[in-house]
Design an enzyme around this catalytic site. Structure first.
Site, PDB file in Angstrom:
ATOM      1  N   GLU A   1      14.600 -52.605  18.419  1.00 27.00           N
ATOM      2  CA  GLU A   1      14.080 -53.663  19.290  1.00 27.00           C
ATOM      3  C   GLU A   1      12.729 -54.003  18.706  1.00 27.00           C
ATOM      4  O   GLU A   1      11.834 -53.152  18.660  1.00 27.00           O
ATOM      5  CB  GLU A   1      14.028 -53.112  20.723  1.00 27.00           C
ATOM      6  CG  GLU A   1      13.806 -54.177  21.762  1.00 27.00           C
ATOM      7  CD  GLU A   1      12.365 -54.227  22.177  1.00 27.00           C
ATOM      8  OE1 GLU A   1      11.597 -54.925  21.487  1.00 27.00           O
ATOM      9  OE2 GLU A   1      12.019 -53.554  23.159  1.00 27.00           O
TER      10      GLU A   1
ATOM     11  N   CYS B   1       6.935 -56.008  24.909  1.00 30.09           N
ATOM     12  CA  CYS B   1       7.900 -56.769  24.098  1.00 30.09           C
ATOM     13  C   CYS B   1       8.245 -58.080  24.779  1.00 30.09           C
ATOM     14  O   CYS B   1       8.650 -59.037  24.135  1.00 30.09           O
ATOM     15  CB  CYS B   1       9.206 -56.004  23.925  1.00 30.09           C
ATOM     16  SG  CYS B   1       9.000 -54.248  23.738  1.00 30.09           S
TER      17      CYS B   1
END
Lengths: 503, 503
Positions: free
Chosen positions: B243, B281
């Site tokens: 990720e 994120c």
């Protein structure tokens, strides 16, 4: 020869696609994507069934072309047409059921403390245009409208097929059938495209094309690894599902051997080994046989059975040549003994062969014994005890299948083998032979590397649809803007997972 | 300071693991695999719950260490402990339910013509030892015992964690809690290992180790791509779930802007942007705002809100430096205008910043506007119409999230954006902000490359368990040798798919 086939031959004679054709096909696929992925389950299932019907409408021409181009018997090719249309209809059923959409709903909890929970809904969406590489050995079931194409279309992905150069007319005929179904369904033409050409460049261009979002491939290890490397090196890497190579170990346990009709067992082995000139990914290339008299008797019966088989014409000159090279290397390997060969069947139809090799050579990566020989070549390795066998099984590369022949007397030994075999192979079978891959919901035609490039899935069976999807979550999306699949009124009647629990 | 934490500090001071430690950890993991993967759903779920309990037992020491090492506020860290233990318990529930085993049974059809059908059963098995790379910005929930570890353990995979060098004591304390649970459950010690070290070499050695069969990673794009490249170059390539990066576009539609309390909306935006120094994120790095007066007013309110925020100390000096470099590049970009900055908060606590940029710069890969600045930096792009906006959204890279602010008046515009956004992002949300990722069954924390290296899954939520499994088919396996999951008597009470239909 029908006029349809004549037409296909003319097309093939005139078209050697080069990279511009790839670009045109991928552009059309990208443009078709938004329309095609938005089809309802009923529309998409109807379309898949129409593809099957259009293939059946041209069955005679397709069978004739495929027999001529593949050297495979007519009955086998006719069966493969049925497998191909059956596969398309199975995926139509999967799409109608809709479980592949994987709907999950976690309802809002406005009163949760310390923070309220949003309404979150998940469904699977199609990845995008998919490139499919047809296989040499299944001109229908693993080619133009084969399992990769059927599962990608079922997932909602447009498909660009690179037809296999060994059967261009078969591929063209099949592609025309698919395109007729596309047209009749009122879908954009780019939903399905077929490009033809010999060059590796064409395949590379297809995999490198930024519009392609996944690749399905069935073929050689070299080919699969090259495609996987190209895909990994793209600015945007994409998944590659390459089904590559496997020697499909078979373990005959002592009890099975003792109770078996030795001749019948040996004939069944040789039957599986030489079926279709041994040109199957699941060909039983390696057999572990107990040392001792019963094993000797099996080997003698095997020798007799092999000697009685005449080589069938292989798919292509290149494949026959590779078989000749591989079997020569086996003959020339110190310690390898040829048990028996059959007869040559003429041009491009080499003799089947069974040889015996010491187990040590399996672990020697430089040895011919450690490599798949595509075709009717089997290697037999003798063993003293299951304990002595385990390290050899453990040292094998990943496989599509692993087979055990066992009776109740072998139960403890078979149980000892299972944990190792299930880490090595995608399918474990008992008292049978690995050739003949059933198309169904529970089938796995996959396995750890290098059997495939991605062990997390299968290229045969309904699970294959999941290869071409990705999940999207919708958080607090207004009811009227939610996709049908995740709406409260559930217009498609889907099985949904609510707060983790299946309805 | 507790004695547990003191002990962890001593361990950290004394251990800079080098490659031999990696090898020892992976060897132990490989040896633990056969025992661990054979645990029953109840045993494995009990173990996951025990891990949660052991972490809670050391909560005070863990929170203290994590606050000291991450500069994040105590309340946030305490919440993260709850998220971590909640995640472990959620996976315990998933394991007990057993749906992840994906059992499929196609019963034998001995009388089928022309060929009988074999009995074929499918279940998922664990991939093997998994390497997990802890994240800098979530010392607990995405680190040692975070989502990757919890889902891999739930799938039956031993885990080797490479602790993040920014929070070694936190990691060591957490690892000791996990290892206590391993010991109390009577599992092999290698079920879970923790290795520490600054070096890129250590991470590379871990990914290259042939015993590792998959990788979970949360971090920078550079780090994720390096790991993916290493994994793809192995003799046996393995899946990497990295990720990586996302700028999380937010589109404010005109109706939403017209109906909103402009100040409140701007404050909510700035709140999400500056939360935790913007070190998420899912930080909303790019906001599309209508041209015209209402948009001007929103931007003024945003400027006021940003100016009132003092920078919080960032996780590491390196991250603060990268933020300074990124925001300087924005300031120095022709056409970019700084809307407002907050105050610096002292050492390693740079000022939050909102700037405005022309849409054209988004498509310029060399422009600072096109790149994620990790931290509290937001770029606002003005637009005239949704039609003019679509090409800009289409040109964006893959994202973790995409957000729309809309009211009923914007319905048509929102509907026009959705098809594009769902191909760009793993999660689409309305009238909220992307920070705050709910742990649940429907969540997707994933998305197309480069948001992640593998869009087919999620790193948060229960679907994440599927990343660490592969299917195996059992054909005609004698009843007494079948794994429990696929036995006729269904001892684990699993939901099964029989001939394609869920029971």
């Amino acid at each position: 020869m029908t006029s349809t086939a004549d037409q296909a031959r003319s097309i093939v004679a005139g078209t050697e696609a080069d990279t511009p054709d790839v670009a045109a096909a991928t552009l059309a696929a990208a443009e078709a994507f938004s329309t095609y992925r938005a089809t309802t389950p009923t529309q998409r299932a109807d379309f898949l069934e129409a593809v099957a019907a259009e293939i059946e409408a041209d069955k005679d021409a397709i069978v004739e072309a495929a027999v001529a181009e593949s050297n495979l018997p007519e009955a086998r090719i006719a069966g493969e047409v049925g497998r191909t249309t059956g596969q398309l209809r199975m995926f139509a059923g999967v799409v109608r059921r809709g479980d592949h959409l994987g709907v999950r709903i976690d309802p809002a909890m406005p009163d949760r403390a310390p923070m309220p929970r949003a309404d979150i809904r998940q469904r699977m969406v199609a990845l995008g245009p998919v490139a499919v590489f047809g296989a040499s050995n299944f001109p229908l079931a693993f080619s133009t409208a084969g399992g990769d194409t059927a599962s990608a279309l079922a997932a909602g992905c447009p498909v660009v097929v690179k037809g296999h150069p060994a059967h261009p007319v078969t591929g063209t005929l099949t592609a025309r059938a698919v395109s007729r179904a596309v047209e009749k369904a009122g879908l954009p033409a780019g939903t399905f495209s077929f490009v033809l050409g010999d060059g590796v460049e064409l395949g590379q261009a297809l995999v490198q094309d930024p519009r392609i979002k996944a690749v399905g491939f069935t073929g050689s290890r070299g080919g699969g690894l090259a495609i996987a490397a190209t895909a990994a090196a793209r600015p945007e890497p994409i998944p590659v599902y390459a089904e590559m190579s496997s020697i499909n170990p078979v373990v005959v346990l002592p009890g099975a051997l003792a109770e078996a009709d030795t001749t019948a067992l040996a004939q069944a082995y040789v039957g599986s080994l030489t079926l279709g000139s041994g040109q199957f990914c699941t060909n039983p290339g390696l057999l572990f046989l107990p040392a001792g008299e019963a094993g000797d008797a099996f080997l003698e019966a095997t020798a007799e059975a092999v000697a009685a088989v005449t080589g069938q014409r292989m798919l292509t000159p290149g494949i026959a040549e590779a078989y000749a090279t591989g079997t020569s290397a086996l003959r020339d390997t110190d310690g390898v003994r040829v048990v028996a060969s059959g007869d040559e069947g003429g041009d491009q139809a080499p003799a089947p062969m069974v040889s015996e090799a010491p187990a040590e050579l399996l672990a020697d990566a430089d040895s011919a014994v450690a490599h798949e020989v595509f075709g009717a070549s089997g290697v037999v390795v003798r063993y003293d005890s299951v304990a002595s066998l385990l390290p050899h099984l453990d040292a094998l590369e990943g496989q599509l299948t692993a087979t055990i022949h066992a009776t109740a007397a072998d139960s403890a030994e078979a149980a000892a083998l299972l944990p190792t075999l299930e880490l090595k192979a995608g399918r474990i079978l008992f008292n049978g032979w690995p050739t003949g891959v059933e198309v169904g919901h529970a089938m796995v035609h996959g396995g750890p590397f290098p059997a495939t490039s991605d062990s997390r899935t299968t290229s045969v069976g309904s699970l294959a649809i999941e290869r071409f999807q990705r999940p999207v979550a919708y958080q607090d999306v207004p009811a009227d803007l939610l996709p049908e699949a995740v709406r409260d009124d559930n217009p498609w009647g889907l099985r949904r997972r609510i707060d983790g629990e299946l309805e």
